[in-house]
Design a protein around this motif. Structure first.
Motif, short mmCIF file in Angstrom:
data_model
loop_
_atom_site.label_atom_id
_atom_site.label_comp_id
_atom_site.label_asym_id
_atom_site.label_seq_id
_atom_site.Cartn_x
_atom_site.Cartn_y
_atom_site.Cartn_z
N LEU A 30 6.96 78.46 90.09
CA LEU A 30 6.61 77.34 90.96
C LEU A 30 5.88 77.82 92.19
O LEU A 30 6.36 78.74 92.87
CB LEU A 30 7.87 76.58 91.39
N GLN A 31 4.75 77.22 92.47
CA GLN A 31 4.08 77.47 93.75
C GLN A 31 4.46 76.34 94.67
O GLN A 31 4.15 75.18 94.42
CB GLN A 31 2.57 77.56 93.62
N VAL A 32 5.17 76.68 95.73
CA VAL A 32 5.69 75.69 96.66
C VAL A 32 4.85 75.76 97.93
O VAL A 32 4.77 76.81 98.58
CB VAL A 32 7.17 75.97 96.98
N ASN A 33 4.20 74.65 98.26
CA ASN A 33 3.32 74.59 99.43
C ASN A 33 4.05 73.91 100.59
O ASN A 33 4.87 73.03 100.37
CB ASN A 33 2.06 73.80 99.09
N LYS B 208 23.61 63.42 79.02
CA LYS B 208 24.71 64.26 79.49
C LYS B 208 24.28 65.01 80.74
O LYS B 208 23.16 65.50 80.82
CB LYS B 208 25.12 65.26 78.42
N THR B 209 25.19 65.13 81.69
CA THR B 209 24.94 65.88 82.92
C THR B 209 25.94 67.02 82.98
O THR B 209 27.15 66.78 82.98
CB THR B 209 25.07 64.96 84.15
N LEU B 210 25.41 68.24 83.02
CA LEU B 210 26.26 69.43 83.03
C LEU B 210 25.77 70.44 84.06
O LEU B 210 24.57 70.48 84.38
CB LEU B 210 26.26 70.09 81.65
N PRO B 211 26.67 71.30 84.56
CA PRO B 211 26.24 72.31 85.53
C PRO B 211 25.36 73.38 84.88
O PRO B 211 25.59 73.78 83.74
CB PRO B 211 27.56 72.92 86.04
N VAL B 212 24.37 73.81 85.65
CA VAL B 212 23.47 74.88 85.23
C VAL B 212 23.20 75.75 86.45
O VAL B 212 22.96 75.23 87.55
CB VAL B 212 22.13 74.32 84.67
N ILE B 213 23.24 77.06 86.27
CA ILE B 213 22.94 78.00 87.34
C ILE B 213 21.54 78.56 87.13
O ILE B 213 21.23 79.08 86.05
CB ILE B 213 23.95 79.17 87.38
N VAL B 214 20.70 78.44 88.15
CA VAL B 214 19.34 78.98 88.10
C VAL B 214 19.29 80.21 88.98
O VAL B 214 19.74 80.18 90.14
CB VAL B 214 18.33 77.93 88.60
N ASN B 215 18.77 81.30 88.45
CA ASN B 215 18.52 82.52 89.23
C ASN B 215 17.02 82.64 89.46
O ASN B 215 16.24 82.42 88.52
CB ASN B 215 19.04 83.75 88.48
N PHE B 216 16.63 82.96 90.70
CA PHE B 216 15.21 83.03 91.00
C PHE B 216 14.90 84.03 92.10
O PHE B 216 15.80 84.46 92.84
CB PHE B 216 14.66 81.65 91.36
N THR B 217 13.63 84.40 92.16
CA THR B 217 13.13 85.22 93.25
C THR B 217 12.18 84.36 94.07
O THR B 217 11.61 83.40 93.56
CB THR B 217 12.38 86.47 92.74
N ALA B 218 12.03 84.73 95.32
CA ALA B 218 11.12 84.02 96.22
C ALA B 218 10.23 85.04 96.90
O ALA B 218 10.71 86.03 97.44
CB ALA B 218 11.92 83.24 97.25
N THR C 46 11.01 70.91 106.10
CA THR C 46 11.81 70.68 104.91
C THR C 46 11.02 70.08 103.75
O THR C 46 11.43 70.19 102.62
CB THR C 46 13.01 69.77 105.22
N ALA C 47 9.92 69.41 104.06
CA ALA C 47 9.15 68.75 103.00
C ALA C 47 8.19 69.75 102.37
O ALA C 47 7.19 70.10 102.97
CB ALA C 47 8.41 67.55 103.57
N GLN C 48 8.52 70.21 101.18
CA GLN C 48 7.67 71.15 100.47
C GLN C 48 7.32 70.57 99.11
O GLN C 48 8.18 70.05 98.41
CB GLN C 48 8.38 72.50 100.31
N THR C 49 6.07 70.66 98.76
CA THR C 49 5.64 70.13 97.47
C THR C 49 5.36 71.28 96.52
O THR C 49 4.96 72.36 96.91
CB THR C 49 4.37 69.28 97.62
N VAL C 50 5.58 71.01 95.25
CA VAL C 50 5.29 71.99 94.22
C VAL C 50 3.92 71.66 93.65
O VAL C 50 3.66 70.53 93.23
CB VAL C 50 6.36 71.96 93.11
N ASP C 51 3.03 72.63 93.68
CA ASP C 51 1.69 72.48 93.11
C ASP C 51 1.82 72.68 91.60
O ASP C 51 1.82 73.81 91.11
CB ASP C 51 0.74 73.50 93.73
N VAL C 52 1.96 71.57 90.86
CA VAL C 52 2.21 71.68 89.43
C VAL C 52 1.02 72.26 88.66
O VAL C 52 1.20 72.83 87.59
CB VAL C 52 2.67 70.34 88.80
N VAL D 186 6.22 81.49 96.22
CA VAL D 186 6.24 81.50 94.77
C VAL D 186 7.69 81.75 94.34
O VAL D 186 8.30 82.73 94.74
CB VAL D 186 5.31 82.58 94.19
N LEU D 187 8.21 80.83 93.55
CA LEU D 187 9.56 80.94 93.03
C LEU D 187 9.46 81.17 91.53
O LEU D 187 8.85 80.38 90.82
CB LEU D 187 10.35 79.66 93.31
N ASP D 188 10.03 82.28 91.07
CA ASP D 188 10.07 82.60 89.64
C ASP D 188 11.52 82.73 89.24
O ASP D 188 12.29 83.44 89.90
CB ASP D 188 9.35 83.93 89.36
N GLY D 189 11.89 82.07 88.15
CA GLY D 189 13.29 82.15 87.77
C GLY D 189 13.58 81.74 86.35
O GLY D 189 12.68 81.38 85.59
#
Length: 179
Positions: free
Chosen positions: A175-178, A122-132, A17-23, A140-143
């Motif tokens: 995002l590159q998720v390692n 302000k905190t509001l809902p946002v929907i993110v669409n992405f591919t993995a 479960t622990a995944q880091t994003v290589d910024v 790699v997550l692009d969205g």
């Protein structure tokens, strides 16, 4: 022996479960229209943690913290303007944060992450669409997500005129998720 086995299983579960994003290999940008001309920018500093398994998208989680002072609006003038009170008010609130959970599979390697964006108090809902996509041991997550800036009070005063600057801002990420 039982304790060793339990510890091994717990360690394997945490590692899964622990995944880091290589910024350094990731990007967080945005596009908006100013007088009908697309303008691109990016945030040079952000941190992100992602927990995502395409086989179990409902267990997905993301937490992204964005340094608003790192904004690059495409020119020095634009970057300086965006941190001012009428835009991000970065001196008062230097961070934006997006938190999402309970991702949804849309099919064909496409997913959706419902979450909440906190920006300018302000905190509001946002929907993110992405591919993995798999990339070696990484993902790699692009969205994208469309954010209406006026809902967050971004672009006050004369900048509320959507003929000058469109309300819709498309946030784009790579995002590159390692593991």
């Amino acid at each position: 022996m039982k304790n060793v086995l339990a510890l091994m299983l717990l360690t394997a579960s945490v590692a899964a479960t622990a995944q880091t994003v290589d910024v350094a290999k990731s990007k967080l940008g945005f596009t908006f229209k100013q007088e009908e001309v697309p303008v691109e920018g990016q945030f040079k500093k952000f941190t992100a943690t992602v927990s995502f398994d395409a086989a179990k998208p409902a267990d997905g989680k993301a937490d992204v913290s964005i340094d608003l002072l790192s904004v690059d609006g495409g020119s020095p003038d634009a970057s300086n303007e965006l941190v001012k009170p009428s835009w991000f008010d970065a001196a008062k609130g230097p961070k934006a944060r997006f938190v999402a959970s309970n991702f949804k599979a849309l099919g064909g390697g496409k997913f959706q992450a419902p979450g909440k964006l906190t920006l300018k108090g302000k905190t509001l809902p946002v929907i993110v669409n992405f591919t993995a996509k798999a990339s070696g041991a990484s993902q790699v997550l692009d969205g994208t997500a469309t954010v209406n800036r006026l809902q967050f009070g971004v672009g006050d005063g004369v900048w509320k005129d959507t003929d000058s600057v469109a309300d819709a801002v498309v946030v784009k990420f790579h995002l590159q998720v390692n593991p």
